[in-house]
Design a protein around this motif. Sequence first.
Motif, mmCIF file in Angstrom:
data_model
loop_
_atom_site.group_PDB
_atom_site.id
_atom_site.type_symbol
_atom_site.label_atom_id
_atom_site.label_comp_id
_atom_site.label_asym_id
_atom_site.label_seq_id
_atom_site.Cartn_x
_atom_site.Cartn_y
_atom_site.Cartn_z
ATOM 1 N N GLN A 1 36.000 41.862 39.872
ATOM 2 C CA GLN A 1 36.780 43.058 40.176
ATOM 3 C C GLN A 1 36.504 44.158 39.168
ATOM 4 N N ASP A 2 36.445 43.821 37.887
ATOM 5 C CA ASP A 2 36.123 44.815 36.860
ATOM 6 C C ASP A 2 34.782 45.478 37.130
ATOM 7 N N ASN B 1 44.475 43.884 44.007
ATOM 8 C CA ASN B 1 44.706 42.634 43.292
ATOM 9 C C ASN B 1 46.201 42.343 43.239
ATOM 10 N N THR B 2 46.564 41.057 43.301
ATOM 11 C CA THR B 2 47.975 40.684 43.370
ATOM 12 C C THR B 2 48.446 40.023 42.084
ATOM 13 N N GLY B 3 48.202 40.676 40.922
ATOM 14 C CA GLY B 3 48.850 40.204 39.722
ATOM 15 C C GLY B 3 48.002 39.852 38.532
ATOM 16 N N GLY B 4 46.773 40.380 38.414
ATOM 17 C CA GLY B 4 45.983 40.155 37.217
ATOM 18 C C GLY B 4 44.820 39.207 37.403
ATOM 19 N N ILE B 5 44.237 38.770 36.293
ATOM 20 C CA ILE B 5 43.044 37.922 36.315
ATOM 21 C C ILE B 5 43.319 36.632 37.074
ATOM 22 N N GLY B 6 42.428 36.291 37.998
ATOM 23 C CA GLY B 6 42.532 35.052 38.759
ATOM 24 C C GLY B 6 43.382 35.136 39.997
ATOM 25 N N GLN B 7 44.147 36.225 40.172
ATOM 26 C CA GLN B 7 44.994 36.347 41.359
ATOM 27 C C GLN B 7 44.179 36.837 42.562
ATOM 28 N N GLN B 8 44.719 36.615 43.745
ATOM 29 C CA GLN B 8 44.008 36.937 44.983
ATOM 30 C C GLN B 8 43.576 38.407 44.979
ATOM 31 N N THR B 9 42.302 38.628 45.310
ATOM 32 C CA THR B 9 41.696 39.956 45.247
ATOM 33 C C THR B 9 41.010 40.274 46.569
ATOM 34 N N SER B 10 41.236 41.473 47.070
ATOM 35 C CA SER B 10 40.614 41.931 48.319
ATOM 36 C C SER B 10 39.716 43.125 48.031
ATOM 37 N N LEU B 11 38.651 43.245 48.801
ATOM 38 C CA LEU B 11 37.709 44.357 48.668
ATOM 39 C C LEU B 11 37.613 45.088 49.998
ATOM 40 N N PHE B 12 37.723 46.411 49.946
ATOM 41 C CA PHE B 12 37.614 47.258 51.138
ATOM 42 C C PHE B 12 36.381 48.149 50.973
ATOM 43 N N MET B 13 35.353 47.869 51.752
ATOM 44 C CA MET B 13 34.111 48.632 51.673
ATOM 45 C C MET B 13 34.135 49.757 52.697
ATOM 46 N N ARG B 14 33.984 50.966 52.209
ATOM 47 C CA ARG B 14 33.945 52.153 53.066
ATOM 48 C C ARG B 14 35.168 52.241 53.978
ATOM 49 N N GLY B 15 36.310 51.835 53.487
ATOM 50 C CA GLY B 15 37.543 51.973 54.242
ATOM 51 C C GLY B 15 37.752 50.943 55.327
ATOM 52 N N THR B 16 36.817 50.003 55.500
ATOM 53 C CA THR B 16 36.991 48.970 56.517
ATOM 54 C C THR B 16 37.888 47.860 55.984
ATOM 55 N N ASN B 17 38.203 46.877 56.815
ATOM 56 C CA ASN B 17 39.110 45.805 56.421
ATOM 57 C C ASN B 17 38.464 44.874 55.399
ATOM 58 N N GLY C 1 38.266 33.813 56.520
ATOM 59 C CA GLY C 1 37.048 34.599 56.479
ATOM 60 C C GLY C 1 36.913 35.467 55.250
ATOM 61 N N LEU C 2 37.636 35.154 54.155
ATOM 62 C CA LEU C 2 37.626 35.993 52.962
ATOM 63 C C LEU C 2 37.021 35.241 51.782
ATOM 64 N N PRO C 3 36.142 35.870 51.033
ATOM 65 C CA PRO C 3 35.622 35.244 49.813
ATOM 66 C C PRO C 3 36.636 35.331 48.682
ATOM 67 N N ALA C 4 36.550 34.397 47.740
ATOM 68 C CA ALA C 4 37.435 34.406 46.573
ATOM 69 C C ALA C 4 36.728 35.143 45.447
ATOM 70 N N TYR C 5 36.802 36.480 45.457
ATOM 71 C CA TYR C 5 36.164 37.279 44.412
ATOM 72 C C TYR C 5 36.654 36.863 43.022
ATOM 73 N N GLU C 6 37.949 36.527 42.945
ATOM 74 C CA GLU C 6 38.543 36.206 41.656
ATOM 75 C C GLU C 6 37.981 34.925 41.050
ATOM 76 N N GLN C 7 37.294 34.103 41.842
ATOM 77 C CA GLN C 7 36.763 32.847 41.329
ATOM 78 C C GLN C 7 35.253 32.881 41.138
ATOM 79 N N LEU C 8 34.649 34.035 41.259
ATOM 80 C CA LEU C 8 33.214 34.152 41.018
ATOM 81 C C LEU C 8 32.993 34.445 39.534
ATOM 82 N N PRO C 9 32.396 33.520 38.791
ATOM 83 C CA PRO C 9 32.288 33.685 37.331
ATOM 84 C C PRO C 9 31.258 34.738 36.948
ATOM 85 N N VAL C 10 31.705 35.743 36.203
ATOM 86 C CA VAL C 10 30.828 36.841 35.812
ATOM 87 C C VAL C 10 29.676 36.351 34.939
#
Length: 635
Positions: A66-67, A79-95, A114-123
């Motif tokens: 997310q950073d 994001n719903t509450g900081g590091i590790g919490q559920q995170t959503s990405l909206f590309m070009r205004g789409t869902n 159908g959603l990836p867990a962005y918060e669990q992808l290790p940088v």
Amino acid sequence: MKKTLLATALLSSIASAHAADGVAGDRLDPVVVTANRAPTPLDEVLAPVTVISREDIDRLQPTSVQDLLTGLPGVVMANTGGIGQQTSLFMRGTNSAHTLVLVDGVRVGTVGAGLPAYEQLPVEQIDHIEIVRGPRSSLYGSDAIGGVIQIFTRHGEAGQPPAPTVSVGTGSHGYTQGQVGVSGGTTHGWYNASLGGQYTAGINACRIGAAQGSKGCFTDEPDDDAYRTYNGALAGGYRWDDGTELTGTWMRSKGTIEYDGDFQNLTRRSQQVAGAKLGVDVMAGWRMSLALGQNQDRADNYLNGLGKTVRDPVTFAPIVTDPDRYRVGYLYSRRNQASWQNDVALAPGQTLSAGVDLQQERLRSDTDYLKDRRDNTGVFALYQGVFGPHEIQLSARHDHNDQFGNHTTGSAAYGFAFGQGLKVTASYGSAFHAPTFNDEYYPYGAPVDLKPETSRTAEIGLSAHQGIWHWAVNAYQTKVDDLIAFDAAFLPVNVSQARIRGLEGQVGADVDGWHLRGYATLQQPKNRDAGVQHDNLLARRPERTARVDIDKDLGAFTLGGSVYAAGYSYDDAANTTRLGGYATADLRGTWHLDSAWSVQGRVANLADKRYETAAYYNQLGRTYYLTVRFTPTAR
């Protein structure tokens, strides 16, 4: 949008200070893979692309994906509450489900939602990221309405001796992280192996609602919500003298996430991605590749703990008693995929890529779905031609899925190079998103027979590589039909339409030790349904965002900072819950002790700004991070 607004945004995007399409200015002949499903010189790609390199990651010092992605052109994250919490990405205004995410070519995301867990992808496991904006269903199939994000994990280099890497970090809210790895290669082969972990005591994820003391997250749990995760990755490859190449990758992360909720408030989740690819030169000008991949996602949900731990009176071994007493649900999903692709040089400057994709999706849950498996077959073709200053790309794909039937998408793009690095592009493409298992088969009764969400996008762009400066501006309009929403009985139905107009700009340079990056996005993500929500903004998508990154090399030191600003948005489709606009600033520095050792420090949200990207969910205030790195390689 008004013409004056477009003109102002265009000028401010160019004047703000990432290299055109995000690549550092000192990198020669950059090549990207995601835009056309094959290595393509960046200056021959007609889609807007942003690349985040490992050098960028090390310089920016992010604690999460997310950073890294927040504020890039067309990208908004909630994001719903900081590091590790559920995170959503909206590309070009789409869902949030309208962006396809790949890890080393393998599609990731839960089968149910159908959603990836962005918060669990290790940088720390990432080598670089390619972000392609705009429709790509004609190459990848479902989900690529807003764009495609591909994450490439770390890998070794052929001919390099074994080299270890180590990083250890600490920070606010009990934050700790560590990573250790080794990479290298032989004359023909290469490898990488690494292990790591991350922990934070967290913050209170959700606050009580301000109005009449209402429960903002349907509960009141004023405690810190911790997050811990462990990850591992392996990668390797070998290339024979005749051009045959075999590669393999594997990455797994497993963590425990605490959050606020009456029905469940802790999840143990694991995400695994594995893939292998074989490339063969069949004859001169014809390369064939076979790829296999699998993504597994497992989530066990608990309420108020994982179970009580006691010790055996004889062996003193720890024993967890009655863990199922605390488990309130689970969802396991698996996606298998296989691809056969052929890239053929038809003539100088002309190539044809064609292939077949196979995909199986499987789901297992404590909740009985009416259907827990589906298969998809996709056939695609892409023609690319360069004729002097003219470039043409045509693509088409047909998907057959045993859930939603047949769907055909296509795309056409044209580019003209004026010289002096200046290019204009124009494109038109269609895309779609197939209903998920949750949409179609969640146990409400009979299948609801939803139609895929479909889109059409028209776009025009202007970019330039002029000396040390690189910039790009793209304007687009996307119309989405049959958006999936919920009716009064909480059943999913195709009811809505959306129209999204946007303007994106990015610009930057790398010169005399300065690294300058600037991004700006103006968009109108509007609901165009004929009902009472007509012309409302789509939820959690601000109309204006901007980000500037500036770093300076000063001998043994590198100093820099970032500023991100977002306009207001709404948390709901009815536009009754407003999320205020905000701006945050970060400062960072690196002390290069020698060619291998470095110490990094970062202060995030310097002004301790309070803001929300999802209503009632808290975000981190001012936080501090300190990291020590040992990296004795050029990378």
